[in-house]
Design a protein around this motif. Sequence first.
Motif, PDB file in Angstrom:
ATOM      1  N   ALA A 288       0.808  -1.220   0.000  1.00 25.00           N
ATOM      2  CA  ALA A 288       0.000   0.000   0.000  1.00 25.00           C
ATOM      3  C   ALA A 288       0.839   1.268   0.000  1.00 25.00           C
ATOM      4  CB  ALA A 288      -0.941   0.004   1.206  1.00 25.00           C
ATOM      5  N   THR A 289       2.069   1.194   0.483  1.00 25.37           N
ATOM      6  CA  THR A 289       2.869   2.410   0.643  1.00 25.37           C
ATOM      7  C   THR A 289       4.191   2.388  -0.127  1.00 25.37           C
ATOM      8  OG1 THR A 289       3.920   1.507   2.638  1.00 25.37           O
ATOM      9  CG2 THR A 289       1.918   2.832   2.932  1.00 25.37           C
ATOM     10  N   GLN A 290       4.505   1.284  -0.783  1.00 28.45           N
ATOM     11  CA  GLN A 290       5.808   1.184  -1.442  1.00 28.45           C
ATOM     12  C   GLN A 290       5.662   0.683  -2.873  1.00 28.45           C
ATOM     13  OE1 GLN A 290       8.000  -1.361   1.357  1.00 28.45           O
ATOM     14  NE2 GLN A 290       9.233   0.425   1.928  1.00 28.45           N
ATOM     15  N   ALA A 291       6.599   1.126  -3.714  1.00 28.87           N
ATOM     16  CA  ALA A 291       6.648   0.683  -5.101  1.00 28.87           C
ATOM     17  C   ALA A 291       8.090   0.330  -5.442  1.00 28.87           C
ATOM     18  CB  ALA A 291       6.129   1.766  -6.040  1.00 28.87           C
ATOM     19  N   GLU A 292       8.235  -0.461  -6.477  1.00 28.94           N
ATOM     20  CA  GLU A 292       9.551  -0.917  -6.919  1.00 28.94           C
ATOM     21  C   GLU A 292       9.858  -0.316  -8.292  1.00 28.94           C
ATOM     22  OE1 GLU A 292      11.633  -5.110  -6.313  1.00 28.94           O
ATOM     23  OE2 GLU A 292      10.164  -5.156  -7.939  1.00 28.94           O
ATOM     24  N   TYR A 293      11.113   0.088  -8.493  1.00 26.33           N
ATOM     25  CA  TYR A 293      11.539   0.736  -9.726  1.00 26.33           C
ATOM     26  C   TYR A 293      12.664  -0.075 -10.368  1.00 26.33           C
ATOM     27  CZ  TYR A 293       8.836   4.450  -7.599  1.00 26.33           C
ATOM     28  OH  TYR A 293       7.825   5.152  -7.012  1.00 26.33           O
ATOM     29  N   ASP A 294      12.812   0.085 -11.690  1.00 24.00           N
ATOM     30  CA  ASP A 294      13.824  -0.704 -12.388  1.00 24.00           C
ATOM     31  C   ASP A 294      14.737   0.203 -13.211  1.00 24.00           C
ATOM     32  OD1 ASP A 294      12.370   0.006 -14.656  1.00 24.00           O
ATOM     33  OD2 ASP A 294      11.292  -1.890 -14.744  1.00 24.00           O
ATOM     34  N   GLU A 295      15.542  -0.424 -14.082  1.00 31.26           N
ATOM     35  CA  GLU A 295      16.526   0.339 -14.852  1.00 31.26           C
ATOM     36  C   GLU A 295      15.876   1.321 -15.825  1.00 31.26           C
ATOM     37  OE1 GLU A 295      19.846   0.329 -14.463  1.00 31.26           O
ATOM     38  OE2 GLU A 295      19.535  -1.002 -12.744  1.00 31.26           O
ATOM     39  N   SER A 296      14.673   1.011 -16.288  1.00 30.17           N
ATOM     40  CA  SER A 296      14.007   1.943 -17.197  1.00 30.17           C
ATOM     41  C   SER A 296      13.648   3.238 -16.479  1.00 30.17           C
ATOM     42  CB  SER A 296      12.751   1.304 -17.797  1.00 30.17           C
ATOM     43  OG  SER A 296      11.746   1.097 -16.811  1.00 30.17           O
ATOM     44  N   HIS A 297      13.302   3.150 -15.192  1.00 24.09           N
ATOM     45  CA  HIS A 297      13.031   4.356 -14.407  1.00 24.09           C
ATOM     46  C   HIS A 297      14.316   5.168 -14.209  1.00 24.09           C
ATOM     47  CE1 HIS A 297       9.515   1.878 -13.258  1.00 24.09           C
ATOM     48  NE2 HIS A 297       8.903   3.039 -13.185  1.00 24.09           N
ATOM     49  N   LEU A 298      15.415   4.464 -13.983  1.00 21.27           N
ATOM     50  CA  LEU A 298      16.695   5.155 -13.806  1.00 21.27           C
ATOM     51  C   LEU A 298      17.089   5.884 -15.088  1.00 21.27           C
ATOM     52  CD1 LEU A 298      19.159   5.702 -12.022  1.00 21.27           C
ATOM     53  CD2 LEU A 298      20.145   3.546 -12.864  1.00 21.27           C
ATOM     54  N   ARG A 299      16.913   5.211 -16.225  1.00 24.66           N
ATOM     55  CA  ARG A 299      17.241   5.831 -17.516  1.00 24.66           C
ATOM     56  C   ARG A 299      16.362   7.052 -17.771  1.00 24.66           C
ATOM     57  NH1 ARG A 299      15.837   1.854 -20.494  1.00 24.66           N
ATOM     58  NH2 ARG A 299      13.894   2.767 -21.255  1.00 24.66           N
ATOM     59  N   ARG A 300      15.070   6.928 -17.491  1.00 23.38           N
ATOM     60  CA  ARG A 300      14.149   8.034 -17.710  1.00 23.38           C
ATOM     61  C   ARG A 300      14.450   9.193 -16.757  1.00 23.38           C
ATOM     62  NH1 ARG A 300       9.100   8.594 -19.873  1.00 23.38           N
ATOM     63  NH2 ARG A 300      10.088   7.391 -21.543  1.00 23.38           N
ATOM     64  N   LEU A 301      14.771   8.875 -15.524  1.00 24.41           N
ATOM     65  CA  LEU A 301      15.061   9.921 -14.542  1.00 24.41           C
ATOM     66  C   LEU A 301      16.272  10.739 -14.970  1.00 24.41           C
ATOM     67  CD1 LEU A 301      14.544  11.313 -11.858  1.00 24.41           C
ATOM     68  CD2 LEU A 301      15.774   9.442 -10.719  1.00 24.41           C
ATOM     69  N   ARG A 302      17.290  10.076 -15.461  1.00 27.92           N
ATOM     70  CA  ARG A 302      18.482  10.796 -15.929  1.00 27.92           C
ATOM     71  C   ARG A 302      18.156  11.665 -17.139  1.00 27.92           C
ATOM     72  NH1 ARG A 302      22.410   5.519 -15.125  1.00 27.92           N
ATOM     73  NH2 ARG A 302      23.142   6.046 -13.010  1.00 27.92           N
ATOM     74  N   LEU A 303      17.306  11.167 -18.031  1.00 28.78           N
ATOM     75  CA  LEU A 303      16.911  11.950 -19.203  1.00 28.78           C
ATOM     76  C   LEU A 303      16.136  13.198 -18.780  1.00 28.78           C
ATOM     77  CD1 LEU A 303      16.548  12.375 -22.250  1.00 28.78           C
ATOM     78  CD2 LEU A 303      14.545  10.868 -22.131  1.00 28.78           C
ATOM     79  N   VAL A 304      15.175  13.025 -17.878  1.00 28.98           N
ATOM     80  CA  VAL A 304      14.368  14.165 -17.418  1.00 28.98           C
ATOM     81  C   VAL A 304      15.256  15.203 -16.748  1.00 28.98           C
ATOM     82  CG1 VAL A 304      12.601  14.864 -15.769  1.00 28.98           C
ATOM     83  CG2 VAL A 304      12.243  12.841 -17.194  1.00 28.98           C
ATOM     84  N   ARG A 305      16.139  14.752 -15.890  1.00 34.86           N
ATOM     85  CA  ARG A 305      17.035  15.675 -15.186  1.00 34.86           C
ATOM     86  C   ARG A 305      17.895  16.449 -16.178  1.00 34.86           C
ATOM     87  NH1 ARG A 305      17.239  18.119 -10.214  1.00 34.86           N
ATOM     88  NH2 ARG A 305      19.240  17.893  -9.169  1.00 34.86           N
ATOM     89  N   ALA A 306      18.402  15.756 -17.189  1.00 32.35           N
ATOM     90  CA  ALA A 306      19.255  16.409 -18.182  1.00 32.35           C
ATOM     91  C   ALA A 306      18.470  17.413 -19.017  1.00 32.35           C
ATOM     92  CB  ALA A 306      19.894  15.361 -19.088  1.00 32.35           C
TER      93      ALA A 306
END
Length: 241
Positions: free
Chosen positions: A34-52
């Motif tokens: 109910a309170t936690q989610a799991e993230y993978d390498e695609s989230h890491l790749r997207r996060l770096r793209l958004v930040r850039a």
Amino acid sequence: MRLADLGERSGVPLATVKYYLREGLLPPGRRINATQAEYDESHLRRLRLVRAMIQVGRIPVATVREVLAHVDDDSLGLTVRLGAALWALPHPAGEAPGAPAEVAGPSREAAGPSRETAGPSRETAVDPHRAAADLLVDELLARLGWSAARELGALSPAHRALVTTLATLHRLGYPLDADDLLPYARTMEQAAAHDLDRMEQLPTPREQTEYAVASAALFEPVLLNLRRLAQCEESNRRYGL
């Protein structure tokens, strides 16, 4: 990985990661309770793209959201997907990002009448410098054999930005003709082929489109500075120090 791990691996502060999630720039993780989610390498790749895009490219959050919506649209073919994402990016010469409202993306079905039947825009009709630039770009594309770019014409933000820039040069007394522009266009043709060769090494259309967006938003300063270094080197060869 958990959300805190995602922030740690990306180097993005946790509060910023949560903001990107709220803004829809980062897809939600897989819910594990109910309170936690799991993230993978695609989230890491997207996060770096958004930040850039936001920090380096200085692209507004709303524009980033629009670009990523096209990146994630699996209903589009790769050409339209790439074109729609790139059209949504900011363009130089004061052109607003995105396609005109009546078209959803750079598909031929949506593009409307061709340049032969569409006629000049109101802006072109009242500005002789822009009219000359519009004719110049059409001649250039015809000589290059870039039929898709010529057919889309002013529907493309890049086309409009090019016309605007050439019109400004003409107005300021620095006119160019197609012979002046052809060597530059041929060089860009080679650069585009190299871009797509690199893009095709990635396994999925989504990753390929992400790469194209990153290249357009972040890599163009590299090309600009390489050009200036090359000019310096050529000047030294010709004239010495």
